[in-house]
Design a protein around this motif. Structure first.
Motif, PDB file in Angstrom:
ATOM      1  N   THR A   3       0.818  -1.223   0.000  1.00  0.00           N
ATOM      2  CA  THR A   3       0.000   0.000   0.000  1.00  0.00           C
ATOM      3  C   THR A   3       0.849   1.270   0.000  1.00  0.00           C
ATOM      4  N   GLY A   4       2.179   1.118   0.093  1.00  0.00           N
ATOM      5  CA  GLY A   4       3.056   2.296   0.101  1.00  0.00           C
ATOM      6  C   GLY A   4       3.426   2.735  -1.311  1.00  0.00           C
ATOM      7  N   THR A   5       4.254   3.764  -1.388  1.00  0.00           N
ATOM      8  CA  THR A   5       4.633   4.317  -2.700  1.00  0.00           C
ATOM      9  C   THR A   5       5.319   3.277  -3.572  1.00  0.00           C
ATOM     10  N   ILE A   6       6.265   2.555  -2.999  1.00  0.00           N
ATOM     11  CA  ILE A   6       6.983   1.541  -3.784  1.00  0.00           C
ATOM     12  C   ILE A   6       6.047   0.391  -4.129  1.00  0.00           C
ATOM     13  N   GLY A   7       5.212  -0.005  -3.151  1.00  0.00           N
ATOM     14  CA  GLY A   7       4.263  -1.093  -3.399  1.00  0.00           C
ATOM     15  C   GLY A   7       3.341  -0.770  -4.563  1.00  0.00           C
ATOM     16  N   THR A  66       0.806  -7.120   1.415  1.00  0.00           N
ATOM     17  CA  THR A  66       0.782  -6.823   2.858  1.00  0.00           C
ATOM     18  C   THR A  66       0.731  -5.322   3.134  1.00  0.00           C
ATOM     19  N   ALA A  67       0.228  -5.004   4.346  1.00  0.00           N
ATOM     20  CA  ALA A  67       0.212  -3.614   4.825  1.00  0.00           C
ATOM     21  C   ALA A  67       0.240  -3.645   6.349  1.00  0.00           C
ATOM     22  N   ASN A  68       0.167  -2.460   6.935  1.00  0.00           N
ATOM     23  CA  ASN A  68       0.119  -2.374   8.393  1.00  0.00           C
ATOM     24  C   ASN A  68      -1.323  -2.139   8.847  1.00  0.00           C
ATOM     25  N   MET A  84      -1.622  -8.438   7.277  1.00  0.00           N
ATOM     26  CA  MET A  84      -1.530  -7.115   7.897  1.00  0.00           C
ATOM     27  C   MET A  84      -0.798  -7.238   9.222  1.00  0.00           C
ATOM     28  N   ALA A  85       0.177  -6.338   9.445  1.00  0.00           N
ATOM     29  CA  ALA A  85       0.946  -6.392  10.689  1.00  0.00           C
ATOM     30  C   ALA A  85       0.030  -6.134  11.882  1.00  0.00           C
ATOM     31  N   ASP A  86      -0.892  -5.221  11.724  1.00  0.00           N
ATOM     32  CA  ASP A  86      -1.799  -4.879  12.815  1.00  0.00           C
ATOM     33  C   ASP A  86      -2.964  -5.876  12.859  1.00  0.00           C
ATOM     34  N   ALA A 107       9.282  -3.702   0.677  1.00  0.00           N
ATOM     35  CA  ALA A 107       8.973  -2.265   0.615  1.00  0.00           C
ATOM     36  C   ALA A 107       8.212  -1.783   1.836  1.00  0.00           C
ATOM     37  N   ILE A 108       8.450  -2.448   2.983  1.00  0.00           N
ATOM     38  CA  ILE A 108       7.930  -1.906   4.245  1.00  0.00           C
ATOM     39  C   ILE A 108       8.883  -0.788   4.637  1.00  0.00           C
ATOM     40  N   VAL A 109       8.360   0.253   5.282  1.00  0.00           N
ATOM     41  CA  VAL A 109       9.249   1.333   5.699  1.00  0.00           C
ATOM     42  C   VAL A 109       9.798   1.019   7.098  1.00  0.00           C
ATOM     43  N   ALA A 126      12.408  -0.277  10.382  1.00  0.00           N
ATOM     44  CA  ALA A 126      12.847  -1.522  11.009  1.00  0.00           C
ATOM     45  C   ALA A 126      11.777  -2.600  11.009  1.00  0.00           C
ATOM     46  N   ALA A 127      10.515  -2.209  10.880  1.00  0.00           N
ATOM     47  CA  ALA A 127       9.419  -3.194  10.850  1.00  0.00           C
ATOM     48  C   ALA A 127       9.594  -4.183   9.701  1.00  0.00           C
ATOM     49  N   GLY A 128      10.380  -3.820   8.705  1.00  0.00           N
ATOM     50  CA  GLY A 128      10.565  -4.705   7.552  1.00  0.00           C
ATOM     51  C   GLY A 128      11.649  -5.747   7.749  1.00  0.00           C
ATOM     52  N   ALA A 135      13.900  -2.520  -1.300  1.00  0.00           N
ATOM     53  CA  ALA A 135      13.671  -1.070  -1.168  1.00  0.00           C
ATOM     54  C   ALA A 135      13.896  -0.677   0.294  1.00  0.00           C
ATOM     55  N   ASN A 136      13.536  -1.577   1.199  1.00  0.00           N
ATOM     56  CA  ASN A 136      13.588  -1.332   2.641  1.00  0.00           C
ATOM     57  C   ASN A 136      15.048  -1.290   3.134  1.00  0.00           C
ATOM     58  N   LYS A 137      15.726  -0.159   2.824  1.00  0.00           N
ATOM     59  CA  LYS A 137      17.159  -0.062   3.144  1.00  0.00           C
ATOM     60  C   LYS A 137      17.436  -0.186   4.636  1.00  0.00           C
ATOM     61  N   MET A 191       7.354  10.241  -2.612  1.00  0.00           N
ATOM     62  CA  MET A 191       7.793   9.151  -1.720  1.00  0.00           C
ATOM     63  C   MET A 191       6.965   9.182  -0.444  1.00  0.00           C
ATOM     64  N   GLY A 192       7.094   8.119   0.367  1.00  0.00           N
ATOM     65  CA  GLY A 192       6.441   8.067   1.669  1.00  0.00           C
ATOM     66  C   GLY A 192       6.997   9.169   2.577  1.00  0.00           C
ATOM     67  N   ARG A 193       6.290   9.434   3.700  1.00  0.00           N
ATOM     68  CA  ARG A 193       6.636  10.565   4.565  1.00  0.00           C
ATOM     69  C   ARG A 193       8.000  10.389   5.245  1.00  0.00           C
ATOM     70  N   LYS A 194       8.275   9.177   5.703  1.00  0.00           N
ATOM     71  CA  LYS A 194       9.529   8.981   6.452  1.00  0.00           C
ATOM     72  C   LYS A 194      10.733   9.193   5.552  1.00  0.00           C
ATOM     73  N   ILE A 195      10.738   8.565   4.381  1.00  0.00           N
ATOM     74  CA  ILE A 195      11.897   8.712   3.486  1.00  0.00           C
ATOM     75  C   ILE A 195      12.005  10.159   2.975  1.00  0.00           C
ATOM     76  N   SER A 196      10.878  10.861   2.886  1.00  0.00           N
ATOM     77  CA  SER A 196      10.939  12.258   2.433  1.00  0.00           C
ATOM     78  C   SER A 196      11.662  13.112   3.478  1.00  0.00           C
TER      79      SER A 196
HETATM   80  N1  LIG Z   1       9.291   5.901  -2.113  1.00  0.00           N
HETATM   81  C1  LIG Z   1      10.420   5.867  -2.767  1.00  0.00           C
HETATM   82  O1  LIG Z   1      10.563   6.496  -3.820  1.00  0.00           O
HETATM   83  C2  LIG Z   1      11.577   5.045  -2.256  1.00  0.00           C
HETATM   84  C3  LIG Z   1      12.777   5.031  -2.959  1.00  0.00           C
HETATM   85  C4  LIG Z   1      13.810   4.226  -2.527  1.00  0.00           C
HETATM   86  C5  LIG Z   1      13.676   3.468  -1.377  1.00  0.00           C
HETATM   87  N2  LIG Z   1      12.512   3.513  -0.691  1.00  0.00           N
HETATM   88  C6  LIG Z   1      12.392   2.715   0.540  1.00  0.00           C
HETATM   89  O2  LIG Z   1      11.281   1.853   0.405  1.00  0.00           O
HETATM   90  C7  LIG Z   1      10.652   1.649   1.683  1.00  0.00           C
HETATM   91  C8  LIG Z   1       9.188   2.031   1.535  1.00  0.00           C
HETATM   92  O3  LIG Z   1       9.102   3.401   1.233  1.00  0.00           O
HETATM   93  P1  LIG Z   1       7.729   4.068   0.766  1.00  0.00           P
HETATM   94  O4  LIG Z   1       8.073   5.434   0.353  1.00  0.00           O
HETATM   95  O5  LIG Z   1       7.037   3.162  -0.187  1.00  0.00           O
HETATM   96  O6  LIG Z   1       6.950   4.112   2.169  1.00  0.00           O
HETATM   97  P2  LIG Z   1       5.405   4.364   2.436  1.00  0.00           P
HETATM   98  O7  LIG Z   1       4.766   4.973   1.249  1.00  0.00           O
HETATM   99  O8  LIG Z   1       5.315   5.053   3.739  1.00  0.00           O
HETATM  100  O9  LIG Z   1       4.817   2.866   2.584  1.00  0.00           O
HETATM  101  C9  LIG Z   1       5.211   2.041   3.639  1.00  0.00           C
HETATM  102  C10 LIG Z   1       4.578   0.667   3.530  1.00  0.00           C
HETATM  103  O10 LIG Z   1       4.969  -0.090   4.687  1.00  0.00           O
HETATM  104  C11 LIG Z   1       3.802  -0.496   5.437  1.00  0.00           C
HETATM  105  N3  LIG Z   1       4.126  -0.425   6.847  1.00  0.00           N
HETATM  106  C12 LIG Z   1       4.332   0.688   7.602  1.00  0.00           C
HETATM  107  N4  LIG Z   1       4.596   0.352   8.876  1.00  0.00           N
HETATM  108  C13 LIG Z   1       4.543  -0.999   8.936  1.00  0.00           C
HETATM  109  C14 LIG Z   1       4.666  -1.935   9.999  1.00  0.00           C
HETATM  110  N5  LIG Z   1       4.932  -1.552  11.253  1.00  0.00           N
HETATM  111  N6  LIG Z   1       4.545  -3.236   9.704  1.00  0.00           N
HETATM  112  C15 LIG Z   1       4.273  -3.652   8.445  1.00  0.00           C
HETATM  113  N7  LIG Z   1       4.108  -2.820   7.398  1.00  0.00           N
HETATM  114  C16 LIG Z   1       4.239  -1.504   7.655  1.00  0.00           C
HETATM  115  C17 LIG Z   1       2.721   0.508   5.041  1.00  0.00           C
HETATM  116  O11 LIG Z   1       1.432  -0.017   5.291  1.00  0.00           O
HETATM  117  P3  LIG Z   1       0.162   0.962   5.626  1.00  0.00           P
HETATM  118  O12 LIG Z   1      -0.228   1.556   4.296  1.00  0.00           O
HETATM  119  O13 LIG Z   1      -0.853   0.059   6.176  1.00  0.00           O
HETATM  120  O14 LIG Z   1       0.665   1.988   6.595  1.00  0.00           O
HETATM  121  C18 LIG Z   1       3.028   0.691   3.555  1.00  0.00           C
HETATM  122  O15 LIG Z   1       2.554  -0.391   2.822  1.00  0.00           O
HETATM  123  C19 LIG Z   1      11.425   2.524   2.674  1.00  0.00           C
HETATM  124  O16 LIG Z   1      12.382   1.729   3.310  1.00  0.00           O
HETATM  125  C20 LIG Z   1      12.125   3.558   1.801  1.00  0.00           C
HETATM  126  O17 LIG Z   1      13.329   4.017   2.354  1.00  0.00           O
HETATM  127  C21 LIG Z   1      11.463   4.274  -1.102  1.00  0.00           C
END
Ligand SMILES: NC(=O)c1ccc[n+]([C@@H]2O[C@H](COP(=O)([O-])OP(=O)(O)OC[C@H]3O[C@@H](n4cnc5c(N)ncnc54)[C@H](OP(=O)(O)O)[C@@H]3O)[C@@H](O)[C@H]2O)c1
Length: 398
Positions: free
Chosen positions: A13-17, A37-39, A59-61, A103-105, A107-109, A126-128, A212-217
Motif C-alpha cells: 500500500t506504500g509508494t513503492i508497493g 501486505t500492509a500495516n 496485515m501487521a496490525d 517495501a515496508i518502511v 525496522a518493521a521490515g 527497497a527497505n534499506k 515518496m512516503g513521509r519517512k523517506i521524504s
Molecule cells: N518511495 C520511494 O521512492 C523510495 C525510494 C527508494 C527506497 N525507498 C524505501 O522503500 C521503503 C518504503 O518506502 P515508501 O516510500 O514506499 O513508504 P510508504 O509509502 O510510507 O509505505 C510504507 C509501507 O509499509 C507499510 N508499513 C508501515 N509500517 C509498517 C509496519 N509496522 N509493519 C508492516 N508494514 C508496515 C505501510 O502499510 P500501511 O499503508 O498500512 O501503513 C506501507 O505499505 C522505505 O524503506 C524507503 O526508504 C522508497
C-alpha cells in the motif's frame, strides 16, 4: 508458455508497493501476485486484493487484519488473511513466491525481509533500513541460502547496472576506483542553518523530484537518507565508505555513477520514476517496459553537481561515522533516526533537533559486535528507548 513468477509485495500500500503493482499489471504474461501486505491501511489493501486477486493478504496490525478478513468475506472473496509479524514472515517464504519486494518502511521490515532471504527468494530491496540495521547477518542469510539480492533504491540500482559482473567478490582487482552516489539534496539544499530550524513537516515531505512516503521524504530533507544509502552501498557492493563519494545532483537525472581506473565513468540516467528500478529488478537480466516516459535529453539540457555540506546536514556525517565504528552503531543510528523523524512528523521535535537526538543516542548506547539477530534487536530497542527519553527531556524546547 513460460511459467509466471509469483510475487509477494511487503508494503504493497506504500509508494513503492503501488509502483510495483503498476509495473506488474503491464506484464500479466510474466508475473502473478501471490501475497500483498500492509500495516493498517485496510481500505487500500482491500482494493488491491480485489484488483490483483492474491492468494494471501497479511496485515501487521491484528485489528486491521480482522477488519480486512470481514470485508473480503462479505464480498465473497476467498483470499486468506494473515496477521502480525508471523503473517508477514509467512508470505515472504511461501513456496509459490519467487520474488519478494521488500517495501515496508523502517525496522518493521527486517524480519519479513530476512525471512525472504532465508527462504532463498529473489529479494527486491527497497527497505534499506533492514540492511542498515542488520548488515552482515542479512548478507550472510542471502549468501547461505542462495537468495538473489537486487537493489530498488534508484541509486543502488544504477550502481548495480554500472558495476562489473564479478563485483560481489570485492571491488579490488575489478578496476572500480569510486562509486559516485548521487543525491538531489532534498527540498532544503540551499537553506541556511537558521532557516532549517524553522522548517515544518509539510515542507519537509514535499520533495522536489520524487513522490515518496513521509519517512523517506524527511530522511531526504535531513540527508540521512543519503547516509543510510552509503551504508547500504557498502553492504551491497562489498566495499568500504572511503570508496563512496556523495555528489549533489539537483536534477535527479543521473541516478549514480561508477568510476573506473582507465578514466571511464559509467552513469545510469533516466526520468526520476521508481518504476524504472522496479522493472529492472523484476526482469533482470532481461528488460521489460516500465511505463516510464523516455528521457528527453534536450529538455533536461543541464546537469549540475555539487559537494555535500556536512555542517548543514550532520546526519550524513553521522552515518559515515557509525559505519566506521561498525557493529551495532548503524543499528542505533537507524533506530534513533526513526524515533526522531516520527517525533518531527508529529510536531514534537524541531527539524534540526533530529540530528541532536541521533547524536545523543549514538553517544549513550554501547556498541556491540554483531554476532546474532538478538544483538541487533536489542540494540534497536535500547536506542529507541534512549531516543524517546531524550526527546521527552527536551520537552518544550524541542
Ligand atoms: N518511495 C520511494 O521512492 C523510495 C525510494 C527508494 C527506497 N525507498 C524505501 O522503500 C521503503 C518504503 O518506502 P515508501 O516510500 O514506499 O513508504 P510508504 O509509502 O510510507 O509505505 C510504507 C509501507 O509499509 C507499510 N508499513 C508501515 N509500517 C509498517 C509496519 N509496522 N509493519 C508492516 N508494514 C508496515 C505501510 O502499510 P500501511 O499503508 O498500512 O501503513 C506501507 O505499505 C522505505 O524503506 C524507503 O526508504 C522508497
Amino acid at each position: 508458455m513460460t511459467e509466471l513468477k509469483g510475487i509477494t509485495i511487503l508494503g504493497s500500500t506504500g509508494t513503492i508497493g503501488v509502483n510495483t503493482l503498476d509495473v506488474v499489471s503491464r506484464h500479466a504474461n510474466k508475473y502473478r501476485i501471490v501475497a500483498l501486505t500492509a500495516n493498517t491501511g485496510v481500505d487500500c489493501l482491500y482494493q488491491q486484493c480485489i484488483d490483483f486477486q492474491p492468494e494471501y493478504a497479511a496485515m501487521a496490525d491484528a485489528d486491521s487484519a480482522t477488519q480486512l478478513e470481514e470485508k473480503l468475506k462479505s464480498a465473497g472473496q476467498k483470499i486468506k488473511v494473515l496477521s502480525g509479524i508471523e503473517g508477514l514472515e509467512q508470505v515472504s517464504s511461501l513456496h509459490q513466491t519467487d520474488y519478494v519486494m521488500a517495501a515496508i518502511v523502517g525496522a518493521a521490515g527486517l524480519l519479513p525481509t530476512l525471512a525472504a532471504a532465508k527462504a532463498g527468494k529473489r529479494v527486491l530491496l527497497a527497505n534499506k533500513e533492514a540492511l542498515v540495521m542488520s548488515g552482515s547477518i542479512f548478507m550472510d542469510e542471502v549468501r547461505n541460502n542462495g537468495a538473489e539480492l537486487l537493489p530498488i533504491d534508484s541509486e543502488h540500482n544504477a550502481i548495480f547496472q554500472c558495476m562489473p559482473d564479478d563485483f560481489s567478490k570485492g571491488l579490488k582487482n575489478t578496476g572500480v576506483e569510486k562509486i559516485l552516489l548521487t543525491a538531489s539534496g532534498g527540498p532544503f539544499r540551499n537553506k541556511s542553518l537558521s532557516e532549517l530550524k524553522c522548517v515544518t513537516p509539510e515542507q519537509a515531505v514535499a520533495h522536489p523530484n520524487w513522490v515518496m512516503g513521509r519517512k523517506i521524504s524527511v530522511d531526504s530533507a535531513t540527508m540521512m537518507n543519503k547516509g543510510l544509502e552509503v551504508i547500504e552501498a557498502c553492504w551491497l557492493f562489498n566495499t568500504d565508505p572511503d570508496l563512496i563519494q556523495v555528489v549533489i545532483h539537483p536534477q535527479s537525472i543521473i541516478h549514480s555513477m561508477v568510476a573506473y581506473n582507465d578514466g571511464s565513468v559509467l552513469a545510469q540516467m533516466g526520468n526520476p520514476d521508481m518504476r524504472t528500478p522496479i522493472a529492472h529488478a523484476l526482469a533482470w537480466p532481461e528488460r521489460i517496459v516500465s511505463g516510464v516516459e523516455p528521457l528527453d535529453v534536450f529538455e533536461v539540457a543541464k546537469l549540475e553537481f555539487e559537494k555535500p555540506d556536512f555542517s548543514r546536514f550532520p546526519c550524513l556525517a553521522m552515518a559515515y561515522e557509525s559505519l566506521k565504528i561498525g557493529g551495532t552503531a548503524t543499528t542505533v543510528l537507524n533506530a534513533a533516526n526513526e524515533i526522531a523523524v516520527d517525533a518531527f512528523l508529529n510536531k514534537k521535535l524541531g527539524f534540526t533537533k533530529i540530528a541532536d537526538v541521533i547524536e545523543k543516542t549514538l553517544e549513550s548506547v554501547s556498541v556491540q559486535k554483531i554476532i546474532s539477530l538478538d544483538i541487533i534487536l536489542d540494540a534497536d530497542k535500547q536506542a529507541r528507548l534512549m531516543a524517546t527519553d531524550y526527546i521527552s527531556q527536551l520537552g518544550a524546547s524541542a
